[in-house]
Design a protein around this motif. Sequence first.
Motif, mmCIF file in Angstrom:
data_model
loop_
_atom_site.group_PDB
_atom_site.id
_atom_site.type_symbol
_atom_site.label_atom_id
_atom_site.label_comp_id
_atom_site.label_asym_id
_atom_site.label_seq_id
_atom_site.Cartn_x
_atom_site.Cartn_y
_atom_site.Cartn_z
ATOM 1 N N GLY A 1 0.805 -1.210 0.000
ATOM 2 C CA GLY A 1 0.000 0.000 0.000
ATOM 3 C C GLY A 1 0.840 1.262 0.000
ATOM 4 N N GLU A 2 0.551 2.165 0.925
ATOM 5 C CA GLU A 2 1.239 3.458 0.991
ATOM 6 C C GLU A 2 2.735 3.321 1.265
ATOM 7 O OE1 GLU A 2 -0.038 6.397 0.377
ATOM 8 O OE2 GLU A 2 -2.111 5.740 0.096
ATOM 9 N N ASP A 3 3.159 2.173 1.780
ATOM 10 C CA ASP A 3 4.578 1.968 2.082
ATOM 11 C C ASP A 3 5.370 1.462 0.875
ATOM 12 O OD1 ASP A 3 4.303 2.686 4.826
ATOM 13 O OD2 ASP A 3 3.437 0.709 5.223
ATOM 14 N N THR A 4 4.698 1.312 -0.256
ATOM 15 C CA THR A 4 5.359 0.779 -1.454
ATOM 16 C C THR A 4 6.597 1.582 -1.860
ATOM 17 O OG1 THR A 4 3.348 -0.267 -2.296
ATOM 18 C CG2 THR A 4 5.036 0.303 -3.913
ATOM 19 N N PRO A 5 6.506 2.904 -2.021
ATOM 20 C CA PRO A 5 7.698 3.656 -2.439
ATOM 21 C C PRO A 5 8.848 3.530 -1.444
ATOM 22 C CG PRO A 5 5.717 4.992 -2.727
ATOM 23 C CD PRO A 5 5.318 3.784 -1.921
ATOM 24 N N GLU A 6 8.542 3.521 -0.150
ATOM 25 C CA GLU A 6 9.590 3.432 0.861
ATOM 26 C C GLU A 6 10.338 2.110 0.754
ATOM 27 O OE1 GLU A 6 9.604 4.381 5.513
ATOM 28 O OE2 GLU A 6 8.557 2.498 5.057
ATOM 29 N N GLY B 1 2.831 1.955 -7.948
ATOM 30 C CA GLY B 1 2.236 3.095 -7.269
ATOM 31 C C GLY B 1 2.236 2.940 -5.765
ATOM 32 N N VAL B 2 1.035 2.987 -5.197
ATOM 33 C CA VAL B 2 0.881 2.766 -3.753
ATOM 34 C C VAL B 2 0.021 1.523 -3.514
ATOM 35 C CG1 VAL B 2 1.232 5.159 -3.060
ATOM 36 C CG2 VAL B 2 -1.055 4.401 -3.722
ATOM 37 N N GLU B 3 0.148 0.562 -4.433
ATOM 38 C CA GLU B 3 -0.578 -0.705 -4.294
ATOM 39 C C GLU B 3 0.299 -1.785 -3.673
ATOM 40 O OE1 GLU B 3 -3.058 -1.867 -7.770
ATOM 41 O OE2 GLU B 3 -2.244 -0.034 -8.658
ATOM 42 N N LYS C 1 7.031 -2.895 8.565
ATOM 43 C CA LYS C 1 5.710 -2.565 8.051
ATOM 44 C C LYS C 1 5.215 -3.585 7.020
ATOM 45 C CE LYS C 1 6.884 2.363 8.393
ATOM 46 N NZ LYS C 1 6.996 3.629 7.616
#
Length: 379
Positions: free
Chosen positions: A327-332, A348-350, A374
């Motif tokens: 999810g939102e932690d994908t880029p990190e 993306g953020v998937e 996470k």
Amino acid sequence: MSAPEHHTDVAADEVTRIHPRSVLGRLPRYAAGKPPEAIEGLASFKLSSNENPLPPLPAVLEAIAGQTAVNRYPDPMTTTLRAELGAFLAVPSEDIVTGAGSLGALNQILAAFAGQNDFDAPDEVIYPWRSFEAYPICVGLAGAMSVQVPLLPDSAHDLDAMAAAITDRTRVILLCTPNNPTGPALTEPEVRNFIDRVPRNVVIVLDEAYVEFVRKPDAVEGLQLYRDYHNVIVLRTFSKAHGLAGLRVGYSISQPVLTQHLRVSATPFAVSQIAEHAAVTSLRHIDEVRERVQSIVDERTRVVSGLRKLGWRIPEAEGNFIWLALGEDTPEFAALAEQQALSVRAFGVEGIRVSIGEPEANSRFLELCAGYTKGPGTS
């Protein structure tokens, strides 16, 4: 010799009159897996493109090294390869249509059966989402309309919802098994039940690009469905299991009622003579191919087991990759992998798809996950 002149004399208003088809502005751009960053002291590994980490078999490399007649066009019917495949798969060679990878074969299917017809609304193509990211591009360029059906919570196809999405404009349905990038494979009973709910004038494509890696006992067998249903097309490739991604060899299998049209839409000379020779040679050494595939499956089992021991929740993995629903932690996470000289495929953020690579790469990936707090299911 003077440098070539630029066409600066063309008036700006003339340039603005040139427009591509409007559909191009609505399509996503295909994002190929990036190569890894070079990090001092670390070997770099590309885990972003679902490539076979092993090179082609030695026999294949030896066979294509002697191919020199590239000044000649290849056999447009890829007769030798289709004969070899026909014998290997126990299907008539006439039921096989080759293409430039499974993607090229898919484009031929869409060109034949789905698009913009004379004076009518666009045809519809139903497929699961998220799935292979080229689907919306291929469908859009064919002139058809995408009907994307969200996956179930376990990242598998929602076949009930896909059946409910069928309209009188539906012409093609794409089933990706195992699903790229999420991993689950469809079962034989559920697909047969689904097909029985689909009108017989709708083409059903089973995209089996990763079929050689599937170990699920009740997984669907595309070849049996092709024999039993005239509207089923099986899609396969030499890119993954055979390690021939760079040579672009794919093919579809369907009954004559469909192949007669696919031969019209097929791209001439799509498979080069070098690619055909490589594929034929690889098929003739299939036991060695299967040994290599099993080594990748063994590594996949090790990675999946390692992640689950860490408490990570991941979907069923039946391809040569795994899916991390970050999810939102994908880029990190993608950035942290990059710092470890590992390239992964972020959506993306998937989430992130991670290909099964060399043992050292897989071990480093597990070490990264062990230090990440996470992970899916760990919070």
